[in-house]
Write an enzyme that holds these catalytic residues in place. Structure first.
Site, PDB file in Angstrom:
ATOM      1  N   GLU A   1       0.821  -1.210   0.000  1.00 16.48           N
ATOM      2  CA  GLU A   1       0.000   0.000   0.000  1.00 16.48           C
ATOM      3  C   GLU A   1       0.856   1.260   0.000  1.00 16.48           C
ATOM      4  OE1 GLU A   1      -2.168  -2.873   2.912  1.00 16.48           O
ATOM      5  OE2 GLU A   1      -0.157  -2.613   2.045  1.00 16.48           O
TER       6      GLU A   1
ATOM      7  N   ALA B   1       5.767 -36.067  -9.601  1.00 14.60           N
ATOM      8  CA  ALA B   1       5.976 -36.397 -11.013  1.00 14.60           C
ATOM      9  C   ALA B   1       5.909 -37.906 -11.165  1.00 14.60           C
ATOM     10  CB  ALA B   1       7.323 -35.873 -11.499  1.00 14.60           C
TER      11      ALA B   1
ATOM     12  N   THR C   1      14.368 -39.383  -0.857  1.00 15.25           N
ATOM     13  CA  THR C   1      14.612 -38.619  -2.081  1.00 15.25           C
ATOM     14  C   THR C   1      16.015 -38.025  -2.076  1.00 15.25           C
ATOM     15  OG1 THR C   1      12.277 -38.108  -2.392  1.00 15.25           O
ATOM     16  CG2 THR C   1      13.855 -36.632  -3.443  1.00 15.25           C
TER      17      THR C   1
ATOM     18  N   GLU D   1       8.791 -31.696  -2.558  1.00 11.67           N
ATOM     19  CA  GLU D   1       9.086 -32.446  -3.772  1.00 11.67           C
ATOM     20  C   GLU D   1       9.361 -33.924  -3.500  1.00 11.67           C
ATOM     21  OE1 GLU D   1      11.091 -30.698  -7.141  1.00 11.67           O
ATOM     22  OE2 GLU D   1      11.631 -28.981  -5.888  1.00 11.67           O
TER      23      GLU D   1
ATOM     24  N   PRO E   1       7.628 -40.179  -2.434  1.00  9.00           N
ATOM     25  CA  PRO E   1       6.280 -40.740  -2.406  1.00  9.00           C
ATOM     26  C   PRO E   1       5.739 -40.950  -0.997  1.00  9.00           C
ATOM     27  CG  PRO E   1       7.611 -41.857  -4.065  1.00  9.00           C
ATOM     28  CD  PRO E   1       8.543 -40.959  -3.304  1.00  9.00           C
TER      29      PRO E   1
END
Length: 367
Positions: free
Chosen positions: A56, A158, A201, A299, A302
């Protein structure tokens, strides 16, 4: 106060301004502000990286004297408390704004309706919570951090055409998506305060977890869920920790020698509550919220993705599907029960779907 089609159009433009700095303003929300006089935009602002100055005040400064009698479109209730800077609501009154069309009421106790109240008491027309779905989506991370003590989570998955996220145990790292989907992933990383993965991962992919976009210098916090401290000191995450901030959540009983080796490389270690031998996701997210983070991009892998969905912690889920199948045994991207939860219209809605190059994507939002 009634709102017109033009009001909605200008509000959408304000939301677009706010999105420019998503992932860069924590702990403050990424607000957009637009000042319009006689149908012409005379001032624009977005919360600056680092959280200040606010949207603002930037828009008012740009508009100058043209702000008097104009309409301000702002994506979140203006602040009403004295912090490191004076309240935006007071600056709006002082500038002579005649009308404010705004987003959701800020749940922060220091605001919580007082911003809009101050404007009304000064004689300014106020229309709050215009385009409510867009408003809550734009500020979901801020709202969740204030109301639940945790950041919002975007889960990215993915998968191959036959539903696998990786090959078998000894397969090389699987490149699933193409250039367009990979580019979208980097944009999403840049729009979040942190990128989070599980240790599976981290070990399987040895990822960089960085934003690699031309002209973009964003460095989201890299977060690894690693109860036993299995992250190798020679991993790319550990080796690059001094350049790219890296935090590992671990159990209090993790090996002292592993602690010392990672800390020597600049990795920040945070003891976290465990659940069945693994990092408790609720506890980890609350710890990130306490640090001021509002948006986390998960990311993988699973197992972490399925748990986020199961526990209602995946606020948005983006599923990329490549056109080619793996065609052999591999690691499932999601178990069938997690897919069923995503498909349940009482729990999730599809907000966007389409193609990115040859890859399909579906963007779910938790209801």
């Amino acid at each position: 106060m009634a709102c017109s089609a033009d009001d909605e159009r200008f509000m959408r433009a304000a939301f677009a301004l706010g999105r420019r700095h998503l992932g860069a303003t924590a702990p403050n929300p990424a607000v957009g502000a637009l000042i319009v006089r006689d149908g012409v935009a005379v001032g624009r602002g977005a919360t600056a990286p680092g959280g200040r100055p606010h949207a603002e005040t930037q828009a008012l400064a740009q508009a100058g004297g043209l702000a008097r009698g104009a309409t301000l479109y702002v994506t979140l209730e203006p602040c009403a408390h004295h912090g490191k800077t004076p309240p935006c609501a007071e600056a709006i009154v002082a500038a002579g704004i005649a009308r404010v069309v705004g987003g959701p009421t800020d749940p922060d106790d220091r605001v919580a309706g007082e911003g809009y109240g101050l404007l009304r008491r000064a004689g300014i027309e106020v229309a709050p919570d215009v385009l409510p779905e867009e408003g809550r989506r734009a500020h979901r991370g801020h709202i969740l951090r204030v109301t639940e003590g945790r950041p919002m989570v975007t889960l990215k998955i993915a998968q191959t055409a036959d539903g696998f996220a990786a090959g078998d145990a000894h397969d090389p790292r699987l490149a699933i998506t193409g250039p367009a989907a990979n580019l979208r992933t980097h944009v999403l990383r840049a729009q979040h305060d942190a990128i989070m993965v599980g240790i599976g991962t981290a070990l399987g992919d040895d990822p960089l977890m960085t934003v690699r976009l031309p002209g973009c210098d964003r460095k989201p916090l890299r977060v690894v869920l690693d109860a036993r401290l299995d992250l190798p000191p020679r991993s790319r995450l550990a080796v690059g920790a001094r350049e790219f901030p890296t935090l590992v959540f671990c159990g209090a009983g993790a090996d002292p020698a592993r602690r010392a080796a990672l800390e020597e490389l600049g990795v920040e270690l945070v003891d976290c509550q465990l659940a069945q031998g693994r990092i408790d996701l609720d506890a980890a997210l609350r710890a990130l919220g306490a640090r001021g983070l509002t948006r986390v991009f998960s990311e993988g892998g699973p197992r972490v993705g399925a748990e986020l969905i199961a526990r209602g912690l995946a606020d948005e889920t983006i599923l990329f599907t490549a056109p080619k199948p793996l065609g052999r045994k591999g690691v499932e991207a999601l178990p069938a029960w997690a897919r069923d939860l995503l498909a349940d219209s009482g729990l999730h809605r599809v907000v966007e779907q389409g193609l990115l190059g040859a890859d399909r994507f579906i963007h779910y939002e938790r209801i």
